[in-house]
Motif scaffolding. Structure first.
Motif, short mmCIF file in Angstrom:
data_model
loop_
_atom_site.label_atom_id
_atom_site.label_comp_id
_atom_site.label_asym_id
_atom_site.label_seq_id
_atom_site.Cartn_x
_atom_site.Cartn_y
_atom_site.Cartn_z
N LEU A 82 0.83 -1.20 0.00
CA LEU A 82 0.00 0.00 0.00
C LEU A 82 0.87 1.25 0.00
N ALA A 83 0.37 2.31 -0.61
CA ALA A 83 1.04 3.61 -0.58
C ALA A 83 -0.01 4.70 -0.67
N VAL A 84 0.06 5.65 0.23
CA VAL A 84 -0.86 6.79 0.24
C VAL A 84 -0.06 8.02 -0.19
N SER A 85 -0.58 8.74 -1.19
CA SER A 85 0.14 9.90 -1.73
C SER A 85 -0.66 11.18 -1.54
N PHE A 86 0.05 12.27 -1.43
CA PHE A 86 -0.54 13.60 -1.42
C PHE A 86 0.09 14.34 -2.58
N GLY A 87 -0.66 14.43 -3.70
CA GLY A 87 -0.07 14.95 -4.92
C GLY A 87 1.04 14.00 -5.37
N PRO A 88 2.21 14.53 -5.72
CA PRO A 88 3.31 13.67 -6.19
C PRO A 88 4.11 13.04 -5.05
N ILE A 89 3.77 13.36 -3.81
CA ILE A 89 4.56 12.92 -2.67
C ILE A 89 3.87 11.73 -1.98
N THR A 90 4.60 10.64 -1.80
CA THR A 90 4.10 9.50 -1.04
C THR A 90 4.29 9.77 0.44
N VAL A 91 3.19 9.78 1.18
CA VAL A 91 3.25 10.14 2.60
C VAL A 91 3.18 8.92 3.52
N PHE A 92 2.86 7.76 2.96
CA PHE A 92 2.75 6.55 3.79
C PHE A 92 2.93 5.32 2.92
N ARG A 93 3.72 4.37 3.41
CA ARG A 93 3.90 3.09 2.74
C ARG A 93 3.70 1.95 3.73
N TYR A 94 3.15 0.87 3.21
CA TYR A 94 2.91 -0.31 4.06
C TYR A 94 3.14 -1.56 3.22
N ALA A 95 3.96 -2.48 3.73
CA ALA A 95 4.20 -3.75 3.05
C ALA A 95 4.14 -4.87 4.07
N HIS A 96 3.43 -5.94 3.72
CA HIS A 96 3.25 -7.06 4.64
C HIS A 96 3.30 -8.36 3.84
N THR A 97 4.15 -9.30 4.26
CA THR A 97 4.17 -10.64 3.68
C THR A 97 3.85 -11.65 4.77
N ASN A 98 3.09 -12.65 4.40
CA ASN A 98 2.64 -13.65 5.36
C ASN A 98 2.68 -15.01 4.67
#
Length: 231
Positions: free
Chosen positions: A68-84
């Protein structure tokens, strides 16, 4: 941690090989996942969640990947990666290994079946024996809706929940609208889960900063899900 990070952490609670006895729990992988979701927040796509099932003798291997990645305009403000990576035998979880990168904060969980039960070791909560027949918070297993305790796959802890069927909805699957059962989970997790009448997992919904985060099915190999995941 702010409310957005907490909400995405719930998704993983919400979501490598392990050794089980003398056998390595090495999940083989098919070219395409059995189940693939597009994850949206407030109607905007923010990433993917895929699940694959493979059979190796009497073992069911489950491979789950969330990005997952949440962006504000061209800037990514949050990233999330999970493997199970889960291994099931005779309907019981016998091994699990997870790695999570929650916007730079790292978590790991591993577990294997021992003579004393499922021994869980996590970066956050040390080592302990899980309750018998515990189910992880990966949601694909329909028995999730019958549980009062679950294994948090991000933090490696036991959480307390209540689950009630609340409504009948519709989901879009392979271009067709299908009826689904909606279950509301409360307690340590607050979210909604959708399952088909055959108890195939089709959605999870929760709130993040006033917006719904929910799933949309992009690939659904019903035959493989029915044959392996719901055996």
């Amino acid at each position: 941690m702010n409310s957005l990070l907490k909400s995405f952490a719930a998704l993983a609670i919400v979501l490598s090989a392990l050794t089980v006895g003398a056998d390595a729990a090495a999940p083989a992988s098919s070219p395409e996942p059995a189940l693939s979701f597009r994850v949206e927040r407030g109607g905007t796509p923010i990433g993917t969640h895929t699940i694959n099932f493979t059979q190796d003798g009497g073992d069911l291997h489950v491979a789950i990947d969330i990005n997952l990645a949440v962006s504000f305009g061209p800037i990514t403000v949050f990233r999330y990666a999970h493997t199970n990576r889960e291994t099931w035998r005779d309907g019981k979880l016998v091994a699990i290994e997870t790695e999570t990168n929650d916007d730079g904060r790292l978590f790991s969980v591993s577990a294997r079946m021992t003579d004393q039960g499922l021994e869980v070791t996590s970066s956050e909560n040390g080592t302990f024996i899980a309750p018998e027949n515990i189910i992880p918070t990966s949601y694909w297993n329909p028995a999730t809706v019958e549980q009062t305790r679950l294994l948090d796959t991000q933090r490696g802890r036991i959480i307390n929940v209540r689950v009630n069927e609340t409504a009948t909805r519709e989901a879009l699957v392979d271009g067709a609208r299908v009826p689904v059962r909606e279950y509301e989970m409360t307690g340590d997790l607050k979210l909604k889960l959708w399952y088909s009448p055959q108890m195939e997992w089709l959605n999870v919904i929760f709130r993040a900063r006033g917006s719904d985060v929910d799933y949309h099915v992009e690939r659904f190999d019903r035959e493989r899900v029915q044959r392996l995941a719901l055996q």
